[in-house]
Design a protein around this motif. Structure first.
Motif, mmCIF file in Angstrom:
data_model
loop_
_atom_site.group_PDB
_atom_site.id
_atom_site.type_symbol
_atom_site.label_atom_id
_atom_site.label_comp_id
_atom_site.label_asym_id
_atom_site.label_seq_id
_atom_site.Cartn_x
_atom_site.Cartn_y
_atom_site.Cartn_z
ATOM 1 N N PRO A 360 -17.917 64.193 33.920
ATOM 2 C CA PRO A 360 -19.029 65.117 34.158
ATOM 3 C C PRO A 360 -19.396 65.170 35.634
ATOM 4 N N GLU A 361 -19.947 66.277 36.051
ATOM 5 C CA GLU A 361 -20.412 66.421 37.433
ATOM 6 C C GLU A 361 -21.807 65.809 37.549
ATOM 7 N N ASN A 383 -32.489 51.266 40.762
ATOM 8 C CA ASN A 383 -32.706 50.367 41.899
ATOM 9 C C ASN A 383 -31.390 49.771 42.377
ATOM 10 N N ILE A 384 -30.550 49.393 41.430
ATOM 11 C CA ILE A 384 -29.250 48.816 41.784
ATOM 12 C C ILE A 384 -28.384 49.864 42.472
ATOM 13 N N GLU A 385 -28.404 51.096 41.959
ATOM 14 C CA GLU A 385 -27.628 52.167 42.582
ATOM 15 C C GLU A 385 -28.092 52.409 44.027
ATOM 16 N N ASN A 386 -29.400 52.412 44.245
ATOM 17 C CA ASN A 386 -29.923 52.606 45.598
ATOM 18 C C ASN A 386 -29.508 51.467 46.524
ATOM 19 N N ALA A 387 -29.596 50.219 46.018
ATOM 20 C CA ALA A 387 -29.211 49.059 46.827
ATOM 21 C C ALA A 387 -27.732 49.117 47.193
ATOM 22 N N TYR A 388 -26.912 49.570 46.249
ATOM 23 C CA TYR A 388 -25.475 49.691 46.524
ATOM 24 C C TYR A 388 -25.217 50.742 47.599
ATOM 25 N N GLU A 389 -25.862 51.901 47.455
ATOM 26 C CA GLU A 389 -25.650 52.970 48.434
ATOM 27 C C GLU A 389 -26.154 52.579 49.817
ATOM 28 N N LEU A 390 -27.192 51.751 49.861
ATOM 29 C CA LEU A 390 -27.720 51.270 51.142
ATOM 30 C C LEU A 390 -26.942 50.068 51.677
ATOM 31 N N LYS A 391 -25.976 49.588 50.870
ATOM 32 C CA LYS A 391 -25.161 48.416 51.238
ATOM 33 C C LYS A 391 -26.038 47.198 51.524
ATOM 34 N N LYS A 392 -26.929 46.914 50.580
ATOM 35 C CA LYS A 392 -27.826 45.770 50.715
ATOM 36 C C LYS A 392 -27.593 44.787 49.562
ATOM 37 N N PRO A 393 -26.604 43.899 49.718
ATOM 38 C CA PRO A 393 -26.275 42.965 48.634
ATOM 39 C C PRO A 393 -27.417 42.020 48.284
ATOM 40 N N ALA A 408 -22.209 50.323 29.626
ATOM 41 C CA ALA A 408 -22.258 51.764 29.912
ATOM 42 C C ALA A 408 -23.384 52.496 29.200
ATOM 43 N N CYS A 409 -24.348 51.777 28.627
ATOM 44 C CA CYS A 409 -25.494 52.453 28.015
ATOM 45 C C CYS A 409 -26.239 53.311 29.035
ATOM 46 N N CYS A 410 -26.319 52.825 30.276
ATOM 47 C CA CYS A 410 -27.032 53.558 31.333
ATOM 48 C C CYS A 410 -26.374 54.905 31.600
ATOM 49 N N ALA A 411 -25.047 54.895 31.777
ATOM 50 C CA ALA A 411 -24.329 56.135 32.056
ATOM 51 C C ALA A 411 -24.342 57.060 30.845
ATOM 52 N N PHE A 412 -24.250 56.472 29.655
ATOM 53 C CA PHE A 412 -24.216 57.271 28.421
ATOM 54 C C PHE A 412 -25.506 58.053 28.230
ATOM 55 N N THR A 413 -26.619 57.432 28.568
ATOM 56 C CA THR A 413 -27.916 58.057 28.295
ATOM 57 C C THR A 413 -28.447 58.885 29.455
ATOM 58 N N CYS A 414 -27.807 58.832 30.615
ATOM 59 C CA CYS A 414 -28.320 59.506 31.814
ATOM 60 C C CYS A 414 -28.158 61.024 31.716
ATOM 61 N N PRO A 415 -29.266 61.776 31.731
ATOM 62 C CA PRO A 415 -29.152 63.241 31.656
ATOM 63 C C PRO A 415 -28.547 63.850 32.919
ATOM 64 N N ALA A 416 -28.612 63.129 34.032
ATOM 65 C CA ALA A 416 -28.031 63.620 35.283
ATOM 66 C C ALA A 416 -26.557 63.233 35.427
ATOM 67 N N LYS A 417 -26.046 62.498 34.441
ATOM 68 C CA LYS A 417 -24.631 62.099 34.417
ATOM 69 C C LYS A 417 -24.241 61.271 35.648
ATOM 70 N N ARG A 418 -25.162 60.410 36.095
ATOM 71 C CA ARG A 418 -24.854 59.528 37.220
ATOM 72 C C ARG A 418 -23.792 58.505 36.790
ATOM 73 N N PRO A 419 -22.840 58.163 37.661
ATOM 74 C CA PRO A 419 -21.800 57.181 37.316
ATOM 75 C C PRO A 419 -22.340 55.749 37.426
ATOM 76 N N LEU A 420 -23.335 55.440 36.615
ATOM 77 C CA LEU A 420 -24.082 54.186 36.793
ATOM 78 C C LEU A 420 -23.254 52.944 36.486
ATOM 79 N N VAL A 421 -22.462 52.970 35.421
ATOM 80 C CA VAL A 421 -21.699 51.756 35.094
ATOM 81 C C VAL A 421 -20.634 51.488 36.151
ATOM 82 N N GLN A 422 -20.068 52.550 36.723
ATOM 83 C CA GLN A 422 -19.101 52.351 37.810
ATOM 84 C C GLN A 422 -19.783 51.716 39.019
#
Length: 443
Positions: A360-361, A383-393, A408-422
């Motif tokens: 999905p897009e 929050n984890i996605e933001n920390a990853y994109e900011l490169k703040k381990p 993958a529950c996060c990605a499955f339920t996301c209406p914006a189809k964010r690649p959260l589990v990846q």
């Protein structure tokens, strides 16, 4: 008791009533020495050797390791370092089959009279976590003297869509599942053994409940059909109410979780001497017209399974198949080609049409919080996605990304189809590299 998250994923249990059928012996099998967590097995054969079914061809190379046995009789064609399903290279033994499936002469029932012999038998059987985790079973059963084992949970939840191979084990090999339960009761001596099955599997529930009647300390727990009910920490919490701490192991809270097919496998080895050399594999997916369960020699290329199931007309890929995964649609792994072999932990091969194969897009996060409410580990994926994109381990550590079950529950339920589990997987890698660098800096 506080309710954990999870999702009501479609079940698609099309093959629940399909008794497994044995496929013809493949012309060739490829057996990686790394089919489990831990240390790869060491080859004990060489090119040109003749081998028989059940003969050990790779010996366990450490405490957390598992032997590998020949799944066909024939000749060792080669021993190479090949790419595995995840891209990690592994020493792999290729056997050219003679088509006879001659059993190794050393196969015989195993005498077990004490804990040491039981653990040795479990180890020699080659069994690992067959629900997909792949952790060798013998070290899982080797507990410190300080551990008070209150619960062994036999995992028959099988909550992933499509997959029914564990269900068929509980239906078709009920006797071996039960014998395995009795062996664990005698030698591991837990206070309770609970066979955990989702409510959408009435036949195994009925069969195993009948066996449990009058047996003190052994019972069946019927669970709601909710994904990821079979995830080990989720299962422990939902059945016992106990929480496995961050960085902790299940025995720390007096529990062990063991897959139902794993239980049947070591029981069968002790009774017959036959080690783990084949798997029941569910063949299904939106591109499969006639789903079925197939008994497959370990090491069989996916190509041969598809040919047996009529998915390769005239030897060519069915044009409708655009994606193939080993394992379920939630946690399975897409394979790059059909030469990838079935390994110990493979419980399904799923083929998907173009509609279901297209990623999905993703759109921008709408801050709805669904991923947070559905996460069974009570994490905060945005929050984890933001920390990853900011490169703040350091923030990834604060938000406890290592607690992620990768369900993958996060990605499955996301209406914006964010690649959260990846992002979760990439975040774990980022945190690991950060912590390794910190260790090196302190030296």
């Amino acid at each position: 008791m506080r309710k954990l998250g999870g999702v009501s994923a479609p079940h698609f249990k099309n093959t629940a009533g399909c008794a497994p059928e044995a496929m013809p012996v493949p012309a060739e099998v490829r057996l990686p020495m790394l089919m489990h967590s831990g240390t790869p097995a060491n080859p004990v054969v060489k090119a040109g050797d003749n081998v028989k079914v059940g003969q050990m061809i790779g010996e366990a190379a450490g405490f957390v390791s598992s032997p590998v046995h020949a799944s066909v009789s024939g000749t060792i064609k080669s021993i190479d370092t090949l790419d595995g399903i995840t891209g990690e290279k592994s020493v792999t033994i290729t056997i050219t089959s003679d088509g006879k499936q001659t059993s190794w002469e050393g196969i015989a029932p195993v005498s077990v009279t004490n804990l040491k012999e039981f653990l040795e038998a479990v180890r020699n059987s080659g069994v690992v976590g067959l629900g997909g985790a792949g952790y060798p079973t013998a070290p899982k059963f080797t507990l410190k003297e300080t551990v008070k084992l209150d619960y062994i949970l036999v995992n028959g939840a099988e909550c992933e869509p499509f997959i029914t191979s564990d269900t068929r084990t509980m239906v078709d090999e009920t006797g071996f599942v039960w014998e395995g339960v009795l062996l664990m009761k005698e030698y591991l001596q837990p206070k309770n053994i609970i066979i955990c099955i989702e409510g959408n599997k009435p036949e195994p529930i009925k069969k195993l409940k009948e066996l449990c009647e009058g047996k003190e300390g052994i019972s069946v727990r019927v669970l709601p059909s909710l994904y990821p009910q079979g995830e080990r920490k989720v299962l422990v919490y939902n059945v016992t109410g106990r929480i496995v701490p961050e960085g902790g192991r299940l025995p720390d809270v007096g529990c062990i979780v063991v897959n139902c097919t794993t239980v049947a496998t070591f029981a069968k080895y002790i009774k017959t001497g036959n080690p783990l050399v084949s798997k029941c594999v569910t063949v299904d997916g939106s591109a499969v017209k006639k789903p079925k369960n197939v008994i497959v020699p370990i090491g069989t290329p996916v190509r041969d399974i598809f040919a047996h199931c009529g998915l390769l007309p005239e030897g060519k890929m069915n044009d409708n198949i655009k994606k193939v995964t080993l394992g379920g649609p939630m946690m399975g792994v897409a394979i790059p080609n059909l030469d990838i072999p079935i390994v110990k932990i493979t419980n399904a091969v799923l083929a998907f049409s173009a509609k279901d194969a297209k990623p999905p897009e993703p759109a921008a996060c709408i801050k709805c919080g669904r991923c947070i409410f559905k996460c069974p580990m009570n994490l905060m994926p945005p929050n984890i996605e933001n920390a990853y994109e900011l490169k703040k381990p350091e923030l990834l550590k604060k938000f406890k990304v290592n607690m992620c079950a990768e369900c993958a529950c996060c990605a499955f339920t996301c209406p914006a189809k964010r690649p959260l589990v990846q992002v979760m997987l990439l975040s774990k890698n980022m945190l690991w590299e950060y912590e390794q660098a910190q260790k090196e800096a302190k030296k």
